[in-house]
Design a protein around this motif. Structure first.
Motif, PDB file in Angstrom:
ATOM      1  N   HIS A 188     -14.136  14.242  17.552  1.00  0.00           N
ATOM      2  CA  HIS A 188     -14.141  15.427  16.713  1.00  0.00           C
ATOM      3  C   HIS A 188     -13.716  15.008  15.310  1.00  0.00           C
ATOM      4  N   GLY A 189     -14.223  15.711  14.330  1.00  0.00           N
ATOM      5  CA  GLY A 189     -13.978  15.320  12.947  1.00  0.00           C
ATOM      6  C   GLY A 189     -15.122  14.497  12.390  1.00  0.00           C
ATOM      7  N   LYS A 190     -16.063  14.119  13.263  1.00  0.00           N
ATOM      8  CA  LYS A 190     -17.264  13.423  12.810  1.00  0.00           C
ATOM      9  C   LYS A 190     -18.402  14.430  12.827  1.00  0.00           C
ATOM     10  N   ALA A 191     -18.879  14.798  11.651  1.00  0.00           N
ATOM     11  CA  ALA A 191     -19.891  15.850  11.535  1.00  0.00           C
ATOM     12  C   ALA A 191     -21.145  15.493  12.312  1.00  0.00           C
ATOM     13  N   ILE A 192     -21.893  16.517  12.690  1.00  0.00           N
ATOM     14  CA  ILE A 192     -23.124  16.300  13.459  1.00  0.00           C
ATOM     15  C   ILE A 192     -24.314  16.809  12.638  1.00  0.00           C
ATOM     16  N   PRO A 193     -25.399  16.042  12.551  1.00  0.00           N
ATOM     17  CA  PRO A 193     -26.541  16.436  11.720  1.00  0.00           C
ATOM     18  C   PRO A 193     -27.331  17.599  12.328  1.00  0.00           C
ATOM     19  N   LEU A 194     -28.139  18.213  11.476  1.00  0.00           N
ATOM     20  CA  LEU A 194     -29.030  19.291  11.895  1.00  0.00           C
ATOM     21  C   LEU A 194     -30.473  18.927  11.582  1.00  0.00           C
ATOM     22  N   LEU A 195     -31.356  19.213  12.520  1.00  0.00           N
ATOM     23  CA  LEU A 195     -32.788  19.178  12.244  1.00  0.00           C
ATOM     24  C   LEU A 195     -33.234  20.578  11.875  1.00  0.00           C
ATOM     25  N   LEU A 196     -34.123  20.672  10.887  1.00  0.00           N
ATOM     26  CA  LEU A 196     -34.617  21.945  10.388  1.00  0.00           C
ATOM     27  C   LEU A 196     -36.126  22.010  10.502  1.00  0.00           C
ATOM     28  N   LYS A 197     -36.635  23.227  10.534  1.00  0.00           N
ATOM     29  CA  LYS A 197     -38.082  23.403  10.561  1.00  0.00           C
ATOM     30  C   LYS A 197     -38.701  23.065   9.211  1.00  0.00           C
ATOM     31  N   ASP A 198     -38.053  23.528   8.133  1.00  0.00           N
ATOM     32  CA  ASP A 198     -38.612  23.376   6.789  1.00  0.00           C
ATOM     33  C   ASP A 198     -37.540  23.701   5.764  1.00  0.00           C
ATOM     34  N   THR A 199     -37.909  23.664   4.489  1.00  0.00           N
ATOM     35  CA  THR A 199     -36.932  23.954   3.438  1.00  0.00           C
ATOM     36  C   THR A 199     -36.542  25.428   3.411  1.00  0.00           C
ATOM     37  N   ASP A 200     -37.375  26.303   3.934  1.00  0.00           N
ATOM     38  CA  ASP A 200     -36.978  27.715   4.029  1.00  0.00           C
ATOM     39  C   ASP A 200     -35.754  27.852   4.927  1.00  0.00           C
ATOM     40  N   MET A 201     -35.736  27.111   6.034  1.00  0.00           N
ATOM     41  CA  MET A 201     -34.574  27.133   6.919  1.00  0.00           C
ATOM     42  C   MET A 201     -33.376  26.498   6.221  1.00  0.00           C
ATOM     43  N   LEU A 202     -33.620  25.477   5.420  1.00  0.00           N
ATOM     44  CA  LEU A 202     -32.536  24.835   4.682  1.00  0.00           C
ATOM     45  C   LEU A 202     -31.860  25.819   3.742  1.00  0.00           C
ATOM     46  N   GLU A 203     -32.632  26.659   3.079  1.00  0.00           N
ATOM     47  CA  GLU A 203     -32.083  27.602   2.111  1.00  0.00           C
ATOM     48  C   GLU A 203     -31.132  28.602   2.758  1.00  0.00           C
ATOM     49  N   ARG A 204     -31.244  28.786   4.072  1.00  0.00           N
ATOM     50  CA  ARG A 204     -30.360  29.718   4.774  1.00  0.00           C
ATOM     51  C   ARG A 204     -28.963  29.142   4.988  1.00  0.00           C
ATOM     52  N   ILE A 205     -28.826  27.817   4.901  1.00  0.00           N
ATOM     53  CA  ILE A 205     -27.537  27.211   5.240  1.00  0.00           C
ATOM     54  C   ILE A 205     -26.950  26.340   4.132  1.00  0.00           C
ATOM     55  N   ALA A 206     -27.747  26.003   3.127  1.00  0.00           N
ATOM     56  CA  ALA A 206     -27.273  25.026   2.147  1.00  0.00           C
ATOM     57  C   ALA A 206     -27.647  25.433   0.730  1.00  0.00           C
ATOM     58  N   GLU A 207     -26.913  24.856  -0.203  1.00  0.00           N
ATOM     59  CA  GLU A 207     -27.150  25.082  -1.629  1.00  0.00           C
ATOM     60  C   GLU A 207     -28.358  24.259  -2.077  1.00  0.00           C
ATOM     61  N   MET A 208     -29.361  24.919  -2.612  1.00  0.00           N
ATOM     62  CA  MET A 208     -30.570  24.236  -3.069  1.00  0.00           C
ATOM     63  C   MET A 208     -30.471  23.908  -4.551  1.00  0.00           C
ATOM     64  N   ASN A 209     -31.112  22.802  -4.934  1.00  0.00           N
ATOM     65  CA  ASN A 209     -31.199  22.452  -6.346  1.00  0.00           C
ATOM     66  C   ASN A 209     -32.454  21.603  -6.548  1.00  0.00           C
ATOM     67  N   ASP A 210     -32.684  21.221  -7.798  1.00  0.00           N
ATOM     68  CA  ASP A 210     -33.915  20.480  -8.110  1.00  0.00           C
ATOM     69  C   ASP A 210     -33.958  19.124  -7.413  1.00  0.00           C
ATOM     70  N   ARG A 211     -32.808  18.482  -7.291  1.00  0.00           N
ATOM     71  CA  ARG A 211     -32.789  17.161  -6.637  1.00  0.00           C
ATOM     72  C   ARG A 211     -33.189  17.272  -5.170  1.00  0.00           C
ATOM     73  N   ILE A 212     -32.657  18.271  -4.483  1.00  0.00           N
ATOM     74  CA  ILE A 212     -33.018  18.472  -3.081  1.00  0.00           C
ATOM     75  C   ILE A 212     -34.505  18.769  -2.970  1.00  0.00           C
ATOM     76  N   SER A 213     -35.009  19.605  -3.848  1.00  0.00           N
ATOM     77  CA  SER A 213     -36.432  19.946  -3.811  1.00  0.00           C
ATOM     78  C   SER A 213     -37.301  18.711  -4.026  1.00  0.00           C
ATOM     79  N   SER A 214     -36.911  17.871  -4.972  1.00  0.00           N
ATOM     80  CA  SER A 214     -37.692  16.670  -5.256  1.00  0.00           C
ATOM     81  C   SER A 214     -37.658  15.693  -4.086  1.00  0.00           C
TER      82      SER A 214
END
Length: 217
Positions: free
Chosen positions: A70-96
């Motif tokens: 515990h204390g070691k984060a676990i990654p997430l798989l996403l369907k697309d960037t629309d799903m990403l926008e629901r959980i994370a802060e988006m910016n130009d670098r992420i989009s690129s």
């Protein structure tokens, strides 16, 4: 067709095993995930072990199965960037980066905004995410509508497992379903890039090379 095995070691029921090429395999896997189950399945890099992010007990089970601290984060798989926008802060670098490398074996560490369980983020305010190019994963996301907790299907600290027989031997009495895609080609896993720091930091070099990222930036 799903193959239901008998009783595993220590009296536990063995996992169902289904071929990844079976047309029904994504729907079968989704049904188990939506019921709070844990599955092992193929990505374009390695076999992964996963559960839906909303089921805390199922995510906890992944830690227990792997012996992951515990204390070691676990990654997430996403369907697309629309799903990403629901959980994370988006910016130009992420989009690129997502335009260039997704779907594919690049995991981005980004700032989370949705209050994900601390078990997933380790309370750091960051989350590791990617959109997989694995054929089975893409089919699976037609039947699930939330992030999939996903980490390599091996025991913590052990080498990656590419052989399906070894996957079955290791996990058949520990998970609810194994999706059999045969033996996978050699892979170092996904590259992990932390873009919450400046300059971005490669935490692990995987199938996307450091040179590829250097050229991109």
């Amino acid at each position: 067709m799903v193959k239901t095995k008998g009783i595993g070691i220590r009296g536990k029921t063995s996992a169902k095993i289904i071929k990844a090429c079976d047309p029904e395999s994504p729907e079968t896997a989704a049904s188990i995930l939506n019921g709070g189950g844990v599955i092992v399945y193929p990505t374009e890099t390695l076999y992964g072990i996963g559960a839906l992010a909303s089921f805390r007990e199922s995510v906890e089970k992944i830690f227990e199965i792997k012996g992951r601290p515990h204390g070691k984060a676990i990654p997430l798989l996403l369907k697309d960037t629309d799903m990403l926008e629901r959980i994370a802060e988006m910016n130009d670098r992420i989009s690129s980066l997502s335009d260039r490398f997704w779907p594919g074996p690049l995991t981005l560490v980004v700032k989370e905004i949705s209050g994900l369980p601390e078990l997933i983020t380790s309370g750091a305010g960051k989350v590791a995410v990617r959109v997989s190019d694995g054929e089975f994963v893409k089919r699976l996301f037609k039947y699930i509508d939330q992030p999939l907790c996903s980490t390599s299907a091996n025991l913590s600290g052990a080498e990656n497992i590419l052989e399906c027989d070894y996957i079955v031997e290791t996990f058949e009495d520990k998970v609810d379903l194994i999706v059999d895609s045969g033996n996978l080609p050699p892979s170092k896993g996904s590259t992990i890039l932390d873009i919450t720091v400046s300059p971005p930091e490669i935490l692990r070099e995987g199938d996307v090379s450091a040179q590829d990222l250097k050229e991109f930036f």
